[in-house]
Design a protein around this motif. Structure first.
Motif, PDB file in Angstrom:
ATOM      1  N   LEU A 233       0.842  -1.191   0.000  1.00 17.68           N
ATOM      2  CA  LEU A 233       0.000   0.000   0.000  1.00 17.68           C
ATOM      3  C   LEU A 233       0.876   1.239   0.000  1.00 17.68           C
ATOM      4  CD1 LEU A 233      -2.075  -2.189   0.832  1.00 17.68           C
ATOM      5  CD2 LEU A 233      -3.084  -0.515   2.391  1.00 17.68           C
ATOM      6  N   ARG A 234       0.499   2.217  -0.818  1.00 25.11           N
ATOM      7  CA  ARG A 234       1.261   3.462  -0.911  1.00 25.11           C
ATOM      8  C   ARG A 234       0.299   4.649  -0.848  1.00 25.11           C
ATOM      9  NH1 ARG A 234       2.879  -0.356  -4.077  1.00 25.11           N
ATOM     10  NH2 ARG A 234       1.323   0.209  -5.657  1.00 25.11           N
ATOM     11  N   ASN A 235       0.571   5.577   0.068  1.00 22.98           N
ATOM     12  CA  ASN A 235      -0.209   6.808   0.171  1.00 22.98           C
ATOM     13  C   ASN A 235      -1.704   6.518   0.303  1.00 22.98           C
ATOM     14  OD1 ASN A 235      -0.530   9.633   0.233  1.00 22.98           O
ATOM     15  ND2 ASN A 235      -0.951   9.701  -1.967  1.00 22.98           N
ATOM     16  N   CYS A 236      -2.044   5.573   1.177  1.00 25.25           N
ATOM     17  CA  CYS A 236      -3.441   5.174   1.352  1.00 25.25           C
ATOM     18  C   CYS A 236      -3.933   5.492   2.764  1.00 25.25           C
ATOM     19  CB  CYS A 236      -3.599   3.669   1.105  1.00 25.25           C
ATOM     20  SG  CYS A 236      -3.335   3.166  -0.617  1.00 25.25           S
ATOM     21  N   SER A 237      -5.251   5.613   2.900  1.00 29.33           N
ATOM     22  CA  SER A 237      -5.900   5.725   4.206  1.00 29.33           C
ATOM     23  C   SER A 237      -6.847   4.539   4.351  1.00 29.33           C
ATOM     24  CB  SER A 237      -6.684   7.032   4.331  1.00 29.33           C
ATOM     25  OG  SER A 237      -5.823   8.156   4.246  1.00 29.33           O
ATOM     26  N   VAL A 238      -6.702   3.801   5.457  1.00 30.76           N
ATOM     27  CA  VAL A 238      -7.524   2.613   5.670  1.00 30.76           C
ATOM     28  C   VAL A 238      -8.278   2.778   6.987  1.00 30.76           C
ATOM     29  CG1 VAL A 238      -7.560   0.116   5.972  1.00 30.76           C
ATOM     30  CG2 VAL A 238      -5.883   1.155   4.423  1.00 30.76           C
ATOM     31  N   TYR A 239      -9.607   2.811   6.907  1.00 26.60           N
ATOM     32  CA  TYR A 239     -10.462   2.927   8.081  1.00 26.60           C
ATOM     33  C   TYR A 239     -11.227   1.621   8.219  1.00 26.60           C
ATOM     34  CZ  TYR A 239      -9.539   7.841   6.992  1.00 26.60           C
ATOM     35  OH  TYR A 239      -8.928   9.034   6.697  1.00 26.60           O
ATOM     36  N   ALA A 240     -11.022   0.894   9.312  1.00 20.70           N
ATOM     37  CA  ALA A 240     -11.602  -0.443   9.439  1.00 20.70           C
ATOM     38  C   ALA A 240     -12.293  -0.634  10.776  1.00 20.70           C
ATOM     39  CB  ALA A 240     -10.515  -1.504   9.263  1.00 20.70           C
ATOM     40  N   GLY A 241     -13.458  -1.282  10.726  1.00 17.87           N
ATOM     41  CA  GLY A 241     -14.146  -1.708  11.930  1.00 17.87           C
ATOM     42  C   GLY A 241     -13.374  -2.841  12.588  1.00 17.87           C
ATOM     43  N   PRO A 242     -13.922  -3.455  13.640  1.00 17.98           N
ATOM     44  CA  PRO A 242     -13.169  -4.441  14.406  1.00 17.98           C
ATOM     45  C   PRO A 242     -12.850  -5.714  13.631  1.00 17.98           C
ATOM     46  CG  PRO A 242     -15.447  -4.392  15.101  1.00 17.98           C
ATOM     47  CD  PRO A 242     -15.266  -3.222  14.198  1.00 17.98           C
ATOM     48  N   VAL A 243     -11.635  -6.222  13.847  1.00 15.11           N
ATOM     49  CA  VAL A 243     -11.189  -7.500  13.299  1.00 15.11           C
ATOM     50  C   VAL A 243     -11.082  -8.468  14.472  1.00 15.11           C
ATOM     51  CG1 VAL A 243      -9.321  -8.696  12.108  1.00 15.11           C
ATOM     52  CG2 VAL A 243      -9.948  -6.376  11.412  1.00 15.11           C
ATOM     53  N   THR A 244     -11.850  -9.550  14.431  1.00 13.36           N
ATOM     54  CA  THR A 244     -11.936 -10.450  15.583  1.00 13.36           C
ATOM     55  C   THR A 244     -10.683 -11.291  15.767  1.00 13.36           C
ATOM     56  OG1 THR A 244     -13.033 -12.149  14.241  1.00 13.36           O
ATOM     57  CG2 THR A 244     -14.438 -10.572  15.403  1.00 13.36           C
ATOM     58  N   GLY A 245      -9.853 -11.394  14.734  1.00 15.49           N
ATOM     59  CA  GLY A 245      -8.612 -12.160  14.830  1.00 15.49           C
ATOM     60  C   GLY A 245      -7.398 -11.269  14.675  1.00 15.49           C
ATOM     61  N   SER A 246      -6.732 -11.407  13.524  1.00 17.55           N
ATOM     62  CA  SER A 246      -5.455 -10.722  13.329  1.00 17.55           C
ATOM     63  C   SER A 246      -5.466  -9.804  12.114  1.00 17.55           C
ATOM     64  CB  SER A 246      -4.331 -11.753  13.152  1.00 17.55           C
ATOM     65  OG  SER A 246      -4.226 -12.579  14.280  1.00 17.55           O
ATOM     66  N   ILE A 247      -4.591  -8.805  12.192  1.00 19.77           N
ATOM     67  CA  ILE A 247      -4.315  -7.915  11.067  1.00 19.77           C
ATOM     68  C   ILE A 247      -2.842  -8.052  10.715  1.00 19.77           C
ATOM     69  CG2 ILE A 247      -4.117  -5.507  10.328  1.00 19.77           C
ATOM     70  CD1 ILE A 247      -6.492  -4.835  12.066  1.00 19.77           C
ATOM     71  N   LEU A 248      -2.559  -8.163   9.430  1.00 16.88           N
ATOM     72  CA  LEU A 248      -1.183  -8.194   8.952  1.00 16.88           C
ATOM     73  C   LEU A 248      -0.991  -7.091   7.924  1.00 16.88           C
ATOM     74  CD1 LEU A 248       1.644  -9.445   8.528  1.00 16.88           C
ATOM     75  CD2 LEU A 248       0.617 -10.915   6.804  1.00 16.88           C
ATOM     76  N   ILE A 249      -0.013  -6.229   8.165  1.00 17.67           N
ATOM     77  CA  ILE A 249       0.352  -5.188   7.194  1.00 17.67           C
ATOM     78  C   ILE A 249       1.773  -5.464   6.740  1.00 17.67           C
ATOM     79  CG2 ILE A 249       0.554  -2.729   6.739  1.00 17.67           C
ATOM     80  CD1 ILE A 249      -1.180  -2.196   9.177  1.00 17.67           C
ATOM     81  N   GLN A 263      -5.004  -8.779  17.458  1.00 21.53           N
ATOM     82  CA  GLN A 263      -3.562  -8.851  17.267  1.00 21.53           C
ATOM     83  C   GLN A 263      -3.213  -8.177  15.952  1.00 21.53           C
ATOM     84  OE1 GLN A 263      -2.015 -12.826  16.910  1.00 21.53           O
ATOM     85  NE2 GLN A 263       0.035 -12.237  17.496  1.00 21.53           N
ATOM     86  N   ILE A 264      -2.071  -7.493  15.923  1.00 24.71           N
ATOM     87  CA  ILE A 264      -1.630  -6.856  14.688  1.00 24.71           C
ATOM     88  C   ILE A 264      -0.131  -7.017  14.538  1.00 24.71           C
ATOM     89  CG2 ILE A 264      -1.445  -4.586  15.818  1.00 24.71           C
ATOM     90  CD1 ILE A 264      -2.171  -3.386  13.032  1.00 24.71           C
ATOM     91  N   ARG A 265       0.274  -7.368  13.324  1.00 27.57           N
ATOM     92  CA  ARG A 265       1.695  -7.509  13.009  1.00 27.57           C
ATOM     93  C   ARG A 265       2.005  -6.606  11.818  1.00 27.57           C
ATOM     94  NH1 ARG A 265       4.946 -13.237  12.847  1.00 27.57           N
ATOM     95  NH2 ARG A 265       7.041 -12.395  12.519  1.00 27.57           N
ATOM     96  N   ILE A 266       3.067  -5.846  11.940  1.00 29.80           N
ATOM     97  CA  ILE A 266       3.379  -4.801  10.968  1.00 29.80           C
ATOM     98  C   ILE A 266       4.802  -5.018  10.473  1.00 29.80           C
ATOM     99  CG2 ILE A 266       3.514  -2.307  10.608  1.00 29.80           C
ATOM    100  CD1 ILE A 266       1.783  -2.215  13.332  1.00 29.80           C
ATOM    101  N   HIS A 267       4.957  -5.246   9.177  1.00 39.00           N
ATOM    102  CA  HIS A 267       6.277  -5.549   8.628  1.00 39.00           C
ATOM    103  C   HIS A 267       6.588  -4.632   7.448  1.00 39.00           C
ATOM    104  CE1 HIS A 267       9.060  -7.902   5.928  1.00 39.00           C
ATOM    105  NE2 HIS A 267       9.735  -7.856   7.059  1.00 39.00           N
ATOM    106  N   ASN A 268       7.779  -4.065   7.485  1.00 38.22           N
ATOM    107  CA  ASN A 268       8.277  -3.233   6.385  1.00 38.22           C
ATOM    108  C   ASN A 268       7.313  -2.080   6.071  1.00 38.22           C
ATOM    109  OD1 ASN A 268      10.053  -2.403   4.418  1.00 38.22           O
ATOM    110  ND2 ASN A 268       9.428  -3.905   2.899  1.00 38.22           N
TER     111      ASN A 268
END
Length: 359
Positions: A233-249, A263-268
């Motif tokens: 993703l480049r130059n984006c805006s992400v608005y998200a309701g609840p995620v019951t498990g995991s988020i990976l970026i 849970q959220i994991r953020i890489h690079n």
């Protein structure tokens, strides 16, 4: 033991008086007993705390090990005996994927009392299980080569996909450890530029959603979903309701994320702001210039969605970030808390207008 009140000490004349001497000894005994009682209470509280933490950790390890063995057994048995009908086979694999997600959720919910090394070890185990499932999926359901375009198939028109899909072949250098859950059939927004993309999950049964290769897009996700994957993703805006498990970026730059998850994991990820509500500590790897602030999203029904996802309480973990590439005791230079005067106000995505409803 020192006595702060000098008047309580006997003088040479007082020492000759048996009554005064008896009173003095009685006072010393009371002070000694009081000190001993406080010491015993302190040790008892500390022991109870350690015992409770140890008991919780033991219960987690037992439950985690049982679930791990069960999933490993399902994967092994699937190679020997699995449904021959494609729809049933995919349902079978989805059930295993759901079990892995539940195990990942267990780690997230237990992370507040587990030692950091135990959290990392458990996450590594979950990652290995995901990779094993991905390999099994590739063995049982052969994949096409990597493609972002729908191609007409002369040999098998019945199985032609109806939407853009992400197919990962062995030659594509996308980490299976991080994008390890099967995503080729996952719905989402892919290969878009300069668009407003809207998806309402209310009333749907989607388990996973993917944002892939987006440039200068605004994404609005209303309602709840089990897992959310974001890649390139480049130059984006992400608005998200609840995620019951995991988020990976993975691989994002100059973006704004407003999200809630277990849970959220953020890489690079580089030069991006993340407004989070999360049950466990966010994990970053190979990131720089990322800033964190509390969740600030609003839409009709968001409080109910957060409550149903067990994310209605603010844990403060948005500011407790683990940098897996920074092992020193001092603060990692790769992330910071976003200053209050620089934070965005509450964002009501229902009032933003515009946008194209996704599938």
């Amino acid at each position: 033991m020192e006595i702060e009140n000098e008047d309580a000490l006997p003088t040479s004349n007082q020492a000759l008086d048996p009554d005064l001497q008896k009173k003095h000894l009685s006072m010393l005994e009371r002070l000694s007993n009081r000190h001993q009682s406080r010491l015993e209470n302190s040790l008892a509280l500390r022991s109870d705390s350690n015992s409770s933490s140890s008991s919780s950790s033991s219960a987690f390890l037992s439950r985690f090990s049982d679930s791990k063995r069960s999933i490993e057994s399902q994967i092994a048995q699937s190679r020997l005996n699995h449904p021959t009908e494609l729809s049933k086979l995919r349902s079978h694999l989805d059930n295993i994927s759901a079990s892995i997600s539940d195990l990942e959720k267990l780690v997230a919910e237990s992370s507040y009392f587990l030692p950091s090394y135990e959290v990392r070890s458990s996450l590594k185990t979950v990652s290995d299980l995901k990779q094993a499932l991905e390999i099994l999926n590739s063995e049982l359901i052969p994949r096409k080569k990597f493609s972002f375009k729908n191609k007409a198939s002369k040999k098998d028109p019945i199985t032609e996909p109806t939407e853009t899909t992400l197919e990962v072949s062995n030659s594509v250098s996308i980490s299976h450890e991080r994008l390890s859950l099967p995503v080729r059939d996952s719905p989402g927004f892919k290969n878009k530029k300069g668009e407003i993309l809207v998806k309402d999950f209310k009333g749907s049964e989607l388990g996973e959603f993917t944002l892939l290769d987006l440039d200068s897009c605004e994404v609005r996700l209303i309602g709840s979903v089990r897992a959310l994957f974001m890649h390139k993703l480049r130059n984006c805006s992400v608005y998200a309701g609840p995620v019951t498990g995991s988020i990976l970026i993975e691989e994002a730059e100059d973006c704004v994320f407003v999200m809630a998850s277990h849970q959220i994991r953020i890489h690079n990820v580089k030069m991006s702001d993340l407004y989070l509500r999360v049950r466990s500590r966010p994990i970053i790897e190979d990131c720089n210039g990322v800033r964190f602030a509390p969740y600030c999203l609003s839409y009709e029904g968001v409080e109910e969605d957060l409550r149903d996802a067990s994310l209605d309480e603010e844990t403060g973990n948005w500011a407790n970030v683990d940098d897996f590439r920074w092992l020193r005791a001092v603060q990692s230079p790769n992330w910071s808390v976003l200053l209050e005067n620089e934070r965005a106000e509450m964002v009501n995505i229902a009032n933003l207008g515009g946008g194209t409803e996704g599938n």
